[in-house]
Design an enzyme around this catalytic site. Structure first.
Site, mmCIF file in Angstrom:
data_model
loop_
_atom_site.group_PDB
_atom_site.id
_atom_site.type_symbol
_atom_site.label_atom_id
_atom_site.label_comp_id
_atom_site.label_asym_id
_atom_site.label_seq_id
_atom_site.Cartn_x
_atom_site.Cartn_y
_atom_site.Cartn_z
ATOM 1 N N ASP A 13 0.876 -1.158 0.000
ATOM 2 C CA ASP A 13 0.000 0.000 0.000
ATOM 3 C C ASP A 13 0.927 1.226 0.000
ATOM 4 O OD1 ASP A 13 -2.299 1.663 0.459
ATOM 5 O OD2 ASP A 13 -1.682 1.776 2.559
ATOM 6 N N LEU A 14 0.412 2.381 -0.318
ATOM 7 C CA LEU A 14 1.265 3.579 -0.365
ATOM 8 C C LEU A 14 1.056 4.486 0.859
ATOM 9 C CD1 LEU A 14 3.149 5.542 -1.992
ATOM 10 C CD2 LEU A 14 1.049 6.527 -2.936
ATOM 11 N N ASP A 15 -0.161 5.036 0.943
ATOM 12 C CA ASP A 15 -0.430 6.054 1.969
ATOM 13 C C ASP A 15 -0.362 5.457 3.373
ATOM 14 O OD1 ASP A 15 -1.067 8.120 0.033
ATOM 15 O OD2 ASP A 15 -2.954 7.073 -0.326
ATOM 16 N N THR A 21 1.522 10.022 3.824
ATOM 17 C CA THR A 21 0.424 10.742 3.176
ATOM 18 C C THR A 21 -0.949 10.397 3.760
ATOM 19 O OG1 THR A 21 0.849 9.125 1.448
ATOM 20 C CG2 THR A 21 1.385 11.412 0.944
ATOM 21 N N LYS A 74 -9.409 5.145 5.773
ATOM 22 C CA LYS A 74 -8.113 4.663 5.276
ATOM 23 C C LYS A 74 -8.303 3.525 4.275
ATOM 24 C CE LYS A 74 -5.029 6.016 9.003
ATOM 25 N NZ LYS A 74 -4.190 5.532 10.108
ATOM 26 N N ILE A 128 -9.863 3.606 1.557
ATOM 27 C CA ILE A 128 -11.125 3.744 0.826
ATOM 28 C C ILE A 128 -10.976 4.853 -0.224
ATOM 29 C CG2 ILE A 128 -13.600 4.299 1.153
ATOM 30 C CD1 ILE A 128 -12.673 1.708 2.602
ATOM 31 N N ARG A 140 -11.671 7.970 -3.000
ATOM 32 C CA ARG A 140 -12.039 9.354 -2.737
ATOM 33 C C ARG A 140 -13.548 9.556 -2.614
ATOM 34 N NH1 ARG A 140 -9.638 13.181 -7.142
ATOM 35 N NH2 ARG A 140 -7.836 11.877 -6.660
ATOM 36 N N SER A 149 -2.408 0.696 -4.400
ATOM 37 C CA SER A 149 -2.946 1.862 -3.699
ATOM 38 C C SER A 149 -4.236 2.317 -4.359
ATOM 39 C CB SER A 149 -1.932 3.016 -3.756
ATOM 40 O OG SER A 149 -2.530 4.211 -3.293
ATOM 41 N N ALA A 150 -5.196 2.725 -3.527
ATOM 42 C CA ALA A 150 -6.457 3.247 -4.049
ATOM 43 C C ALA A 150 -6.297 4.671 -4.580
ATOM 44 C CB ALA A 150 -7.514 3.231 -2.937
ATOM 45 N N SER A 151 -5.124 5.247 -4.362
ATOM 46 C CA SER A 151 -4.954 6.669 -4.680
ATOM 47 C C SER A 151 -4.630 6.938 -6.142
ATOM 48 C CB SER A 151 -3.837 7.270 -3.825
ATOM 49 O OG SER A 151 -3.594 8.600 -4.228
ATOM 50 N N ARG A 152 -5.356 7.890 -6.691
ATOM 51 C CA ARG A 152 -5.080 8.316 -8.066
ATOM 52 C C ARG A 152 -3.892 9.264 -8.107
ATOM 53 N NH1 ARG A 152 -10.719 7.430 -10.988
ATOM 54 N NH2 ARG A 152 -11.435 5.878 -9.514
ATOM 55 N N ASN A 153 -3.373 9.604 -6.941
ATOM 56 C CA ASN A 153 -2.168 10.432 -6.867
ATOM 57 C C ASN A 153 -0.904 9.584 -6.667
ATOM 58 O OD1 ASN A 153 -3.195 13.330 -6.799
ATOM 59 N ND2 ASN A 153 -4.459 12.420 -5.206
ATOM 60 N N LYS A 161 -10.823 -1.624 -1.889
ATOM 61 C CA LYS A 161 -10.583 -2.347 -0.640
ATOM 62 C C LYS A 161 -11.817 -2.148 0.254
ATOM 63 C CE LYS A 161 -5.732 -1.024 -1.075
ATOM 64 N NZ LYS A 161 -4.629 -0.190 -0.566
ATOM 65 N N GLU A 213 0.168 -3.216 4.627
ATOM 66 C CA GLU A 213 -0.951 -2.270 4.717
ATOM 67 C C GLU A 213 -1.006 -1.555 6.067
ATOM 68 O OE1 GLU A 213 -3.578 -0.790 3.645
ATOM 69 O OE2 GLU A 213 -3.903 -1.578 1.633
ATOM 70 N N ASP A 214 -1.652 -0.396 6.091
ATOM 71 C CA ASP A 214 -1.898 0.292 7.370
ATOM 72 C C ASP A 214 -3.399 0.472 7.625
ATOM 73 O OD1 ASP A 214 -2.297 2.264 5.341
ATOM 74 O OD2 ASP A 214 -2.105 3.819 6.878
HETATM 75 C C1 BG6 Z 1 -5.896 5.574 -0.192
HETATM 76 C C2 BG6 Z 1 -5.968 6.357 1.092
HETATM 77 O O1 BG6 Z 1 -4.610 5.073 -0.361
HETATM 78 O O2 BG6 Z 1 -6.228 6.401 -1.309
HETATM 79 C C3 BG6 Z 1 -7.313 7.042 1.230
HETATM 80 O O3 BG6 Z 1 -5.767 5.468 2.181
HETATM 81 C C4 BG6 Z 1 -7.591 7.891 -0.010
HETATM 82 O O4 BG6 Z 1 -7.286 7.864 2.383
HETATM 83 C C5 BG6 Z 1 -7.517 6.995 -1.245
HETATM 84 O O5 BG6 Z 1 -8.885 8.479 0.067
HETATM 85 C C6 BG6 Z 1 -7.784 7.751 -2.548
HETATM 86 O O6 BG6 Z 1 -6.789 8.702 -2.748
HETATM 87 P P1 BG6 Z 1 -6.849 9.839 -3.866
HETATM 88 O O7 BG6 Z 1 -5.445 10.388 -3.852
HETATM 89 O O8 BG6 Z 1 -7.193 9.158 -5.141
HETATM 90 O O9 BG6 Z 1 -7.884 10.810 -3.437
HETATM 91 MG MG MG Z 2 -2.776 3.191 3.560
#
Ligand code: BG6
Ligand code: MG
Length: 224
Positions: free
Chosen positions: A9-11, A17, A45, A47, A49, A116-120, A147, A171-172
């Site tokens: 996982d990333l964040d 982050t 966490k 989940i 956006r 990672s669920a993050s688009r960043n 997740k 994971e965290d």
């Molecule tokens: C997950 C984080 O990795 O990415 C969540 O744990 C976050 O907190 C999710 O909402 C989506 O991230 P982003 O950068 O696409 O808004």
């Molecule tokens: Mg995380």
């Protein structure tokens, strides 16, 4: 059976982050007049956006009062706050022990994936200058389920050509640990024993992540 791949996982695992997400949601919640604290944030966490926004709006009793486009604008505002907060990320922001763990996994000839669920995520890997370690970075936009569904970890394993039982997930988030276990992988949880109770190995901070220890415990558990 032995470990073939590590899927991270990333964040909150690779860099802090998770804290920036917390701060950014806090700013949006304040703008909306919705109470927000760290206990509630635990539920967000891992989940994505829009789902996180829905949970916050539900808490404020606003979920059914807003249109899709209003919600999209709010999610966009949260991401603007977040983008500003992560602007200054540099390689110095790798969490303790992560550079060593990535290096040890690579030196052992194992593969590495990001789930990672993050688009960043791509932006952050670039800022941390660790993109070269990853054999795959799963694009969350292509997934049907987030997740705690195991899909993201299974996709990473498939990309890495590793059977799930030969993968270690790190994971965290509670939702993340459930996703790893659901995928049939060995789960390493970074966090409190309470939040990480379903993990195979729990550490309270990333500095305790030790490649040899993880592989040793994987071997013991995969034999029983
Ligand atoms: C997950 C984080 O990795 O990415 C969540 O744990 C976050 O907190 C999710 O909402 C989506 O991230 P982003 O950068 O696409 O808004
Ligand atoms: Mg995380």
């Amino acid at each position: 059976m032995d470990v073939k791949a590590f899927i991270f996982d990333l964040d909150g695992v690779i860099t802090d982050t998770a804290e920036h997400h917390y701060q950014a949601w806090g700013l949006l919640a304040r703008e909306l007049g919705i109470p927000f604290d760290r206990t509630f944030n635990e539920r967000l966490k891992g989940i994505d956006r829009m789902q996180s926004l829905e949970l916050i709006l539900e808490r404020g009793g606003m979920r059914d009062r807003l249109s899709r486009s209003e919600k999209e604008a709010m999610a966009g505002r949260k991401n603007d706050h977040y983008t500003q907060l992560i602007e200054g990320i540099t390689p110095d922001h790798l969490l303790p022990g992560i550079a060593e763990l990535l290096r040890d996994v690579r030196e052992a000839g194992m593969r590495i994936g990001l789930a990672s669920a993050s688009r960043n995520a791509g932006t952050i890997l670039a800022k941390l200058q660790i993109g070269h370690y990853f054999d795959t970075v799963v694009d969350p936009a292509l997934l049907a389920k987030g997740k705690p569904d195991p899909e993201i970890f299974l996709k990473a394993a498939a990309d890495l050509k590793a059977t799930p039982a030969c993968c270690v997930g790190v994971e965290d988030a509670e939702a993340g640990i459930r996703a790893i276990r659901g995928a049939g992988m060995f789960a390493v949880g970074v966090g409190t024993p309470e939040a990480m109770k379903e993990a195979d190995l729990i550490v309270t901070g990333t500095a305790e992540l030790n490649f040899e220890k993880i592989v040793e415990l994987y071997r013991i558990k995969s034999k029983v």
